[in-house]
Design a protein around this motif. Sequence first.
Motif, short mmCIF file in Angstrom:
data_model
loop_
_atom_site.label_atom_id
_atom_site.label_comp_id
_atom_site.label_asym_id
_atom_site.label_seq_id
_atom_site.Cartn_x
_atom_site.Cartn_y
_atom_site.Cartn_z
N ARG A 102 47.06 -32.51 5.84
CA ARG A 102 47.43 -33.36 4.83
C ARG A 102 47.42 -34.75 5.42
O ARG A 102 47.21 -35.50 4.64
CB ARG A 102 49.04 -33.00 4.50
CG ARG A 102 48.85 -31.63 3.40
CD ARG A 102 50.35 -31.76 2.69
NE ARG A 102 51.39 -31.74 3.43
CZ ARG A 102 52.15 -30.82 4.17
NH1 ARG A 102 51.46 -29.61 3.78
NH2 ARG A 102 53.13 -30.57 4.73
N GLN A 103 47.83 -34.81 6.55
CA GLN A 103 47.93 -36.07 7.32
C GLN A 103 46.56 -36.75 7.72
O GLN A 103 46.54 -38.06 7.42
CB GLN A 103 48.77 -35.99 8.78
CG GLN A 103 50.12 -35.81 8.65
CD GLN A 103 50.58 -35.65 10.22
OE1 GLN A 103 51.81 -35.24 10.33
NE2 GLN A 103 49.92 -35.51 11.02
N GLY A 104 45.67 -35.98 7.74
CA GLY A 104 44.11 -36.34 7.97
C GLY A 104 44.21 -36.74 9.50
O GLY A 104 43.14 -37.34 9.85
N ALA A 105 44.96 -35.90 10.17
CA ALA A 105 45.08 -36.47 11.68
C ALA A 105 45.93 -35.38 12.56
O ALA A 105 46.98 -35.07 11.97
CB ALA A 105 45.28 -37.79 11.99
N GLY A 106 45.65 -35.34 13.69
CA GLY A 106 46.71 -34.67 14.53
C GLY A 106 45.82 -34.29 15.71
O GLY A 106 44.71 -34.01 15.77
N LEU A 107 46.80 -34.09 16.96
CA LEU A 107 46.44 -33.30 18.27
C LEU A 107 47.37 -32.28 18.48
O LEU A 107 48.58 -32.43 18.44
CB LEU A 107 46.40 -34.70 19.21
CG LEU A 107 46.27 -34.11 20.64
CD1 LEU A 107 44.92 -33.38 20.85
CD2 LEU A 107 46.47 -35.25 21.70
N ILE A 108 46.75 -31.06 19.08
CA ILE A 108 47.76 -30.04 19.25
C ILE A 108 47.50 -29.81 20.93
O ILE A 108 45.99 -29.62 21.23
CB ILE A 108 47.43 -28.75 18.64
CG1 ILE A 108 47.94 -28.74 17.03
CG2 ILE A 108 48.20 -27.65 19.17
CD1 ILE A 108 47.46 -27.82 16.29
N VAL A 109 48.39 -30.02 21.82
CA VAL A 109 47.98 -29.77 23.07
C VAL A 109 48.71 -28.51 23.60
O VAL A 109 49.98 -28.16 23.54
CB VAL A 109 48.84 -30.79 23.96
CG1 VAL A 109 48.60 -30.73 25.52
CG2 VAL A 109 48.34 -32.37 23.69
N ASN A 110 47.97 -27.60 23.96
CA ASN A 110 48.37 -26.23 24.38
C ASN A 110 48.68 -26.19 25.95
O ASN A 110 47.30 -26.30 26.39
CB ASN A 110 47.44 -25.07 23.88
CG ASN A 110 47.67 -24.90 22.44
OD1 ASN A 110 48.73 -25.01 21.55
ND2 ASN A 110 46.71 -24.50 21.51
N VAL A 111 49.65 -25.82 26.49
CA VAL A 111 49.67 -25.56 27.86
C VAL A 111 49.40 -24.06 28.40
O VAL A 111 50.21 -23.55 28.02
CB VAL A 111 51.19 -26.22 28.38
CG1 VAL A 111 51.36 -26.12 29.91
CG2 VAL A 111 51.38 -27.72 27.86
N SER A 112 48.31 -24.14 28.90
CA SER A 112 47.91 -22.73 29.29
C SER A 112 48.33 -22.88 30.85
O SER A 112 49.22 -23.33 31.31
CB SER A 112 46.45 -22.67 28.77
OG SER A 112 45.73 -21.54 29.57
N SER A 113 47.34 -22.44 31.56
CA SER A 113 47.42 -22.23 33.08
C SER A 113 46.16 -21.91 33.81
O SER A 113 45.19 -21.29 33.12
CB SER A 113 48.47 -20.78 33.45
OG SER A 113 48.31 -20.50 34.78
N ILE A 114 46.09 -22.34 35.13
CA ILE A 114 44.77 -22.11 35.81
C ILE A 114 44.63 -20.48 36.05
O ILE A 114 43.48 -19.93 35.95
CB ILE A 114 44.52 -22.74 37.23
CG1 ILE A 114 45.75 -22.41 38.09
CG2 ILE A 114 44.39 -24.27 36.99
CD1 ILE A 114 45.41 -22.72 39.58
#
Length: 235
Positions: A102-114
């Motif tokens: 709806r915003q027309g923008a966004g960043l999702i950061v997913n903290v995984s692991s090595i």
Amino acid sequence: MVLAARREDRLNEAAEKIAQEFPDAPKPLALRCDVTDVDSIKALINRCEEDLGGIDIWINNAGVGVYGSNEKTSMEELRWTMDVNFFGAAQCMFEVLPLMRRQGAGLIVNVSSISALHGVPYMGVYAASKAALANLSQSLRAELCDTPIRIMIVYPGYTQTEFFEKEKNVGGGRRPDGPYASVEDVGEAIARGIERGKQDLIIPFQGKAMKLSEGLAPWIVEREMRKLARRLREG
Ligand SMILES: NC(=O)c1ccc[n+]([C@@H]2O[C@H](COP(=O)([O-])OP(=O)(O)OC[C@H]3O[C@@H](n4cnc5c(N)ncnc54)[C@H](OP(=O)(O)O)[C@@H]3O)[C@@H](O)[C@H]2O)c1
């Protein structure tokens, strides 16, 4: 900025510290959220929309761990790890994506692991949860390629945090002595990665070397994992 987790006292403490460090910025909101509870996630997103007008960056950072022999790990411990690290992060993504569309923008950061790059001895359950998160993120990222929504995957190595006090140790293997990165270094690397629009951020050198070897000579990684398993084996 919104800080979210289950312990409100710790959230308030962190918000206070940030407000003191950055007196010119608005004080962060500290909101209780349990990522294993969908109503709690929905309430957090609604509150961000109502009070702040939207969500630019959503960071899936909540995580728990089980350490030790995979054979000694119960299904209950496996489900607990998957509930927070995978299902929790997945549910957050699914709930926040409609708002970002709806915003027309966004960043999702997913903290995984090595450990998601290759199964590490005595961390199988944890590594599997983080690999599942990385895999889902890659898949979603491809599906979202023609939208303005981006997904960044972070692969940190050992970092000196409270994580190890809280993890469940089932025995059968000891933890390596280190090296452990500082929270500040990892936090700064993530912030820089966001500013530079990185898609994947492997933080420690060992992780980058492992990723390269996995592609060029996977037998080297297998051999190193066997050596590590023997070195850390207990009992
Ligand atoms: N430390 C390492 O060596 C390392 C290495 C690679 C990746 N990571 C990943 O980095 C992330 C941060 O971990 P950390 O090392 O900073 O550990 P940490 O200090 O234990 O932080 C974990 C955070 O997750 C929150 N949390 C746990 N369960 C939750 C739930 N059900 N709902 C909402 N929040 C929850 C905790 O707050 P509450 O308990 O108050 O909810 C805490 O703020 C995790 O995803 C971890 O797997 C850590």
